[in-house]
Design an enzyme around this catalytic site. Structure first.
Site, PDB file in Angstrom:
ATOM      1  N   SER A   1       0.813  -1.207   0.000  1.00 19.96           N
ATOM      2  CA  SER A   1       0.000   0.000   0.000  1.00 19.96           C
ATOM      3  C   SER A   1       0.851   1.263   0.000  1.00 19.96           C
ATOM      4  CB  SER A   1      -0.896  -0.001   1.238  1.00 19.96           C
ATOM      5  OG  SER A   1      -1.531   1.242   1.397  1.00 19.96           O
TER       6      SER A   1
ATOM      7  N   HIS B   1     -13.125  -3.073  -2.404  1.00 22.56           N
ATOM      8  CA  HIS B   1     -12.320  -2.492  -1.322  1.00 22.56           C
ATOM      9  C   HIS B   1     -12.687  -3.149   0.016  1.00 22.56           C
ATOM     10  CE1 HIS B   1      -9.701   1.280  -1.091  1.00 22.56           C
ATOM     11  NE2 HIS B   1      -9.603   0.756   0.109  1.00 22.56           N
TER      12      HIS B   1
ATOM     13  N   LYS C   1      -7.458  -1.112  -9.735  1.00 24.53           N
ATOM     14  CA  LYS C   1      -8.086  -1.861  -8.639  1.00 24.53           C
ATOM     15  C   LYS C   1      -9.380  -1.177  -8.232  1.00 24.53           C
ATOM     16  CE  LYS C   1      -7.350  -3.316  -3.847  1.00 24.53           C
ATOM     17  NZ  LYS C   1      -8.114  -2.309  -3.108  1.00 24.53           N
TER      18      LYS C   1
ATOM     19  N   TYR D   1      -2.076   5.531  -4.560  1.00 23.73           N
ATOM     20  CA  TYR D   1      -3.112   6.551  -4.491  1.00 23.73           C
ATOM     21  C   TYR D   1      -2.550   7.786  -5.179  1.00 23.73           C
ATOM     22  CZ  TYR D   1      -5.981   4.037  -1.047  1.00 23.73           C
ATOM     23  OH  TYR D   1      -6.782   3.132  -0.418  1.00 23.73           O
TER      24      TYR D   1
ATOM     25  N   GLN E   1       0.831  -0.441  -4.745  1.00 25.85           N
ATOM     26  CA  GLN E   1      -0.509   0.162  -4.859  1.00 25.85           C
ATOM     27  C   GLN E   1      -0.369   1.668  -4.753  1.00 25.85           C
ATOM     28  OE1 GLN E   1      -2.071   1.663  -1.984  1.00 25.85           O
ATOM     29  NE2 GLN E   1      -3.786   2.376  -3.235  1.00 25.85           N
TER      30      GLN E   1
ATOM     31  N   THR F   1      -5.519   2.441  -7.380  1.00 18.99           N
ATOM     32  CA  THR F   1      -6.849   2.302  -6.772  1.00 18.99           C
ATOM     33  C   THR F   1      -7.772   3.374  -7.335  1.00 18.99           C
ATOM     34  OG1 THR F   1      -5.935   1.378  -4.746  1.00 18.99           O
ATOM     35  CG2 THR F   1      -8.112   2.373  -4.598  1.00 18.99           C
TER      36      THR F   1
END
Lengths: 299, 299, 299, 299
Positions: free
Chosen positions: B109, B261, B237, B133, B131, B159
């Protein structure tokens, strides 16, 4: 539970159950008969599924809509509920102020504890519709309609699903007693106060008479009569079948509210949020027809 | 319950509930709103049915697969979870070592408590994806992408289902407080430590700002920008509709992760394991297209 | 609860839970993994609906049937269960006597606590089939088959759904310990008694070795081998798909038992009583084919 | 719970459970076997959905109907129940008076605690049908039929679903003991009083003999015999399949009652209120045929 932690509707329901007295909670929570429809209303909601789309720029969002020519900030309004004074001293005036603040529509009940004029004056900028129960005495009914139009209500919402008051088992078991300080403000109730039983029946559902019925003879021809005495859009609340939706179009009403009266009238009808596919397609056809009419009215 | 008797996922969940403090358990267990989707995710799994075939010689078994050109021992990997330091002092490093030991893929993450470099160094042989953001500040985002590529991450998992953080009722009721010893390691958070409220918001979801949103303006055109700054495969995702899956193909991404999620973002969407049949067929078509592309890329 | 009031299967289950020790009850009640299939087996039964016909003279009733050439008083028999000595000192001999008294078929497990010869001698008139686990050592297997044929068993029931023993979570959590007085009678277990862990594994499922597997390499070609060493009809127990039912016909077996091993092997498979419609039609086609074969064999 | 607050059927059931002794409550509440059908009967009712139409003048309402030529105030009658003396000293006479007061039909059981003549005399204006169990001794049966016709019963309701009494597990567990003051009034029971076991069996279900069966040889040809000894309309109670409904038409009966005996006879049959669509269409076809026959009989 403090009011700080009220984050969803269920929390408010729990809070109300804890803070209202049994008489008031009983009035608001009762469903018709075995409460199958009351439960179905919630369960059908839980079965709805969302299909979210992503990677759209949502930095500017707008949920506003136009309903019968009036703008609202979101397509969610407040359905009519009688006797809001049971929940708070501010009664319908508190609700009206909240609706105005969020710029959405409130439908005020015939059986409010404040007069429709007081409610309107408390928040004159908020969009309001008036919910109408047709009284056996047509002159009384006509008076209500004229007052609503004069006070600035923008539509008339005629409730059609109450030819007889629903059999709510909790009410039948425990009774319901209207607190002495509350009034059926729109009708005046000096005469009702003499007789406790009559008074409670009247206050409870805003109706007098031994069979608790008011609209028992109400029929499609009364739509024309309503149309003749007022210029407001007319909306039928409580339609549950495709057949009645089609009749509504034929009788020239301006809208319908698919509703089962919160599961409080006739137990065993479909969940409000899950009408039959036939009714759904009627509603869509209806919307198209009304839009066409509106367009042709605005040359 | 001792750790000896942990034989299935439910046992681990129960163990975590017993051994984590309320703050940490709250963070990991919270679902969005009324948790309908959280429950659906599990129930849909229980409804799956296996069709076992017998009388096959299964003395040699192989569940290995190739994902975006990388070999894994089994087609089951580890989805990104923020703040794993809440569960154990080893945080993401413990998880990464376990994933490497089982030779499967871990997705790290953006909001890990260890830096992506530290995680990679702890188990350099294990396959890892990063991952992402997208931050309002694009330069920060580009920095994260470049570091991930340099550190040896093999794919970028963007995401898409978090334009706004999901309304998790338990969080709204009880709040969440980040322990002072944990960091949003990939971003650095010296400035955040000054203001407790800001710090918690940032640490909780790795985001700052009053509306807790980071990717609110993220849109399909950003895929091209990502492509321009990195050579890693890009995976989206959070795709939940056939329409978005088709758009993903058209925008040339290398894969999608159908996901809701963990039921933590938008309540009421379909269970992750039970997408619509239209989405299923899109996924299959997508897989075929990607395979064809890969084949044509390897002459 | 006294044994007088045992009027249905659920009562017997409750009685057993109360009267067996935890070890024995654990052995009989455990389902695979999360026990979804164990629950489904019962729920699917409850969903079956009967369509009774009336006004038929039912003063003479006959439920007898012929199964592989043998007459039974009712079309309901007893599936193989290992280690019946855990439930009663009479073990399989008690069950065999009851089956013989009701003139129906009992299938005796490879892993019985009495030898197949002792069971047969206790009730020589009762129809019995022998359930076979194929052992890694084929000579041991062949010995079992020859003994079954010699002892008077009328069919061989090959279990196909146990390439690996099902993961039964209760067993994994609490363990299972075979009481010292019980034996895997058909195999002899002098050597097993030295090592407690080995002994338990072997006695529990009648298997040795670290991976608790016996039939891991079992495949369709072994049917021909079985056919070559015995003249008994061969029935496959555990078939769950139409594809395998068709292969069974092609490999010339004499029958199949649709079964999920009582929900004890692989969790998540369909309920035994609710196979797919494709499997149902295969079973019917199979029955017709077998009948045709039988007719052509009896000239 | 006082009798004042009995507002629905569930309240009466609860009241009965509280006020009847265990023996009597056991008799009325027992369902067959695992009570699946008993539960299904209620659940199927709850699944029914009403489609209310509105804006009809309902100030005059009429639910009256004509059944086999007789007028009833509502299309809801009272099914036969044995041994109503267990519930109240007034027994069947109390029920008959209530039915007459509401101007609807009562079906009196062969196994009433008052004679059919006493019941009729208590409320001679009320419409009554006689429910018949065919006894092994045909002369006794013929006597019952002749008495019913003479007493003024307007139809014969032949129960077809009781070739053998249903296995009601509660009865099997706890037994049932007929209080000494109650009689199988229509049959006389001087001889039964000698032997307690015989007496209980007979009183319980109105039958003697060790196998508790009376109608075990009853078949379609007995319809013709019944027709030959009485001129009343004949109705078959307990039909559950389309096939039997068609046979009923072919054998010239005047009506059928789709019923599963309140879930007390054979567990696992469909809910009474939810017959198969094939049976529904048979019932409609049947109704049309009977109407045609009636029309042709009235020239």
């Amino acid at each position: 539970m403090s009011s700080d932690s009220l984050v969803c509707l269920k929390d408010f329901e729990k809070y109300a159950k804890e803070h209202l007295n049994r008489n008031s909670w009983g009035f608001f929570s009762a469903g018709a008969e075995g409460c199958q429809t009351l439960r179905d209303n919630e369960e059908a909601f839980r079965r709805l599924r969302l299909r979210p789309r992503f990677l759209r720029d949502v930095s500017v969002r707008d949920m506003s809509a136009t309903v019968l020519g009036q703008r609202v900030d979101m397509p969610i309004g407040i359905s009519p509920t009688a006797n809001q004074g049971l929940a708070s001293p501010q009664g319908e005036i508190g609700t009206a102020k909240a609706a105005a603040q969020f710029q959405t529509c409130m439908i005020c009940s015939t059986y409010s504890n404040f007069t429709m004029e007081d409610i309107m004056n408390s928040s004159p900028d908020g969009l309001k519709w008036f919910q109408l129960y047709v009284r056996p005495d047509r002159e009384t009914t006509a008076g209500l309609v004229r007052r609503a139009e004069r006070a600035g209500y923008k539509a008339l919402v005629l409730t059609v699903d109450l030819p007889i008051v629903g059999r709510r088992y909790p009410d039948l078991r425990h009774g319901f007693s209207m607190p002495p300080h509350l009034r059926v403000a729109n009708l005046g109730n000096a005469d009702l106060s003499q007789n406790k039983k009559d008074r409670n029946e009247a206050l409870d559902y805003g109706m007098g008479g031994p069979d608790q019925s008011s609209d028992i003879a109400l029929s499609w021809k009364d739509i024309a009569w309503l149309r003749s005495i007022c210029s407001l859009p007319i909306i039928l609340k409580g339609i549950l079948t495709a057949e009645d939706a089609r009749l509504a179009v034929q009788h020239g009403v301006d809208g319908i509210l698919v509703s089962n009266h919160g599961g409080r009238q006739l137990d065993g009808v479909p969940a409000t949020v899950q009408p039959s596919s036939r009714l759904c397609s009627c509603v869509i056809t209806f919307a198209e027809k009304v839009m066409t009419q509106n367009n042709s009215r605005t040359p």
